[in-house]
Write an enzyme that holds these catalytic residues in place. Structure first.
Site, PDB file in Angstrom:
ATOM      1  N   TYR A 196      10.134   9.132  15.800  1.00 40.50           N
ATOM      2  CA  TYR A 196       9.804   8.854  14.189  1.00 40.50           C
ATOM      3  C   TYR A 196      11.532   9.987  14.452  1.00 40.50           C
ATOM      4  CZ  TYR A 196       8.025   8.791   9.390  1.00 40.50           C
ATOM      5  OH  TYR A 196       8.606   8.416   8.085  1.00 40.50           O
ATOM      6  N   ASN A 211      12.026  -0.436   3.014  1.00 43.74           N
ATOM      7  CA  ASN A 211      10.041   0.859   2.981  1.00 43.74           C
ATOM      8  C   ASN A 211       9.191   0.575   4.353  1.00 43.74           C
ATOM      9  OD1 ASN A 211       8.528   2.681   1.961  1.00 43.74           O
ATOM     10  ND2 ASN A 211       7.286   1.193   1.866  1.00 43.74           N
ATOM     11  N   ARG A 239       1.485  -1.573   0.277  1.00 42.19           N
ATOM     12  CA  ARG A 239      -0.088   0.398  -0.071  1.00 42.19           C
ATOM     13  C   ARG A 239       1.164   1.104  -0.192  1.00 42.19           C
ATOM     14  NH1 ARG A 239      -0.544   2.366   5.235  1.00 42.19           N
ATOM     15  NH2 ARG A 239       0.575   0.908   6.879  1.00 42.19           N
ATOM     16  N   SER A 274      12.659  10.793   5.851  1.00 38.40           N
ATOM     17  CA  SER A 274      11.756  11.200   6.291  1.00 38.40           C
ATOM     18  C   SER A 274      12.406  12.582   5.837  1.00 38.40           C
ATOM     19  CB  SER A 274      11.170  10.908   7.294  1.00 38.40           C
ATOM     20  OG  SER A 274       9.906  12.046   7.303  1.00 38.40           O
TER      21      SER A 274
END
Length: 251
Positions: free
Chosen positions: A156, A93, A12, A143
């Site tokens: 995170y 990922n 997804r 990120s």
């Protein structure tokens, strides 16, 4: 024989788009999914429709023992269908997010981010190295939050910063095998990540648009081609780099 990409978290969102982009470039794909086999099978059918092969195996990045199980499944499958357990590209990922302020973050939440985003990336890569062909590629997904900060994303972002440092060491230590290692760092992307607020919360979307030079929220289609490019011959001299794909967010 077609080159083979192994990618975690491909059923997804960004991972799915990476799988499709890699297949369009002529690569065969093995990817992981967490629990949704139905979605994984949909992606497999999309890859087959593009004329490439795909196989999916379950993998829980929170569980250390799952690393060996996943790599064993991948290499056994490749040995069966190709006669060799080796592959060419590894894309780390798989991930999820936790939104919580530093003052409120629980140890269990911190440990979950550590296990998913840093420990699993480090040790899955370690387990994959004997099977990664010389002149192969490693791409780690980080990120934009390692360069700029938004409240609630500290645990995170800390782990993604660790991934970026890890990638530099991979580039250095694997240079003798001509294996490159790079980071792709997405900005704000409209997916279901962290509750889907970048996709569904118009107030947040408006803020992101105002902070981004190109004036919009990123889409999954903005990422897949970058990963595919880094796997191509044209990207062979890119090594140890962090490539941010954010439309110029907070420049």
């Amino acid at each position: 024989m077609s080159k083979i990409a192994v990618l975690t978290g491909g059923s997804r969102g960004l991972g799915r788009e990476m799988v499709i982009s890699l297949a369009k470039e002529g690569y065969d794909i093995i990817f992981s999914y967490h629990t949704n086999l139905e979605k994984a099978n949909e992606v497999i059918q999309e890859v087959i429709a593009l004329g490439r092969s795909a196989k999916a195996f379950s993998f829980n990045a929170k569980e250390f023992h799952d690393i060996k199980i996943f790599i064993d499944k991948v290499t056994a499958y490749l040995k069966e269908v190709n006669g060799s357990p080796n592959f060419d590209f590894l894309i780390n990922n798989a991930g999820t997010g936790i939104h919580n302020l530093i003052a409120n973050t629980k140890e269990a939440e911190f440990d979950e981010m550590l296990n998913i985003h840093l420990k699993s990336v480090y040790f899955l890569t370690q387990a994959a190295l004997p099977f990664l062909n010389n002149s192969g590629r490693i791409i780690n997904i980080s990120s934009g939050l390692t360069r700029f900060s938004f409240p609630g994303m500290s645990s995170y972002a800390i782990m993604k910063s660790g991934v970026e440092t890890f990638t530099k060491y991979l580039a250095k230590e694997l240079g003798n095998r001509k294996i490159t290692a790079n980071v792709v760092a997405p900005g704000a992307i409209a997916t279901d990540f962290a509750g889907g607020t970048n996709r569904d919360n118009q107030e947040k979307r408006t803020i992101i648009e105002s902070l981004t030079a190109l004036g919009r929220v990123g889409e999954v289609e903005d990422l897949g081609g970058v990963v595919a490019f880094l796997c191509s011959e044209k990207a062979g001299w890119i090594n140890g780099q962090r490539i941010e794909v954010s439309g110029g967010m907070i420049v």
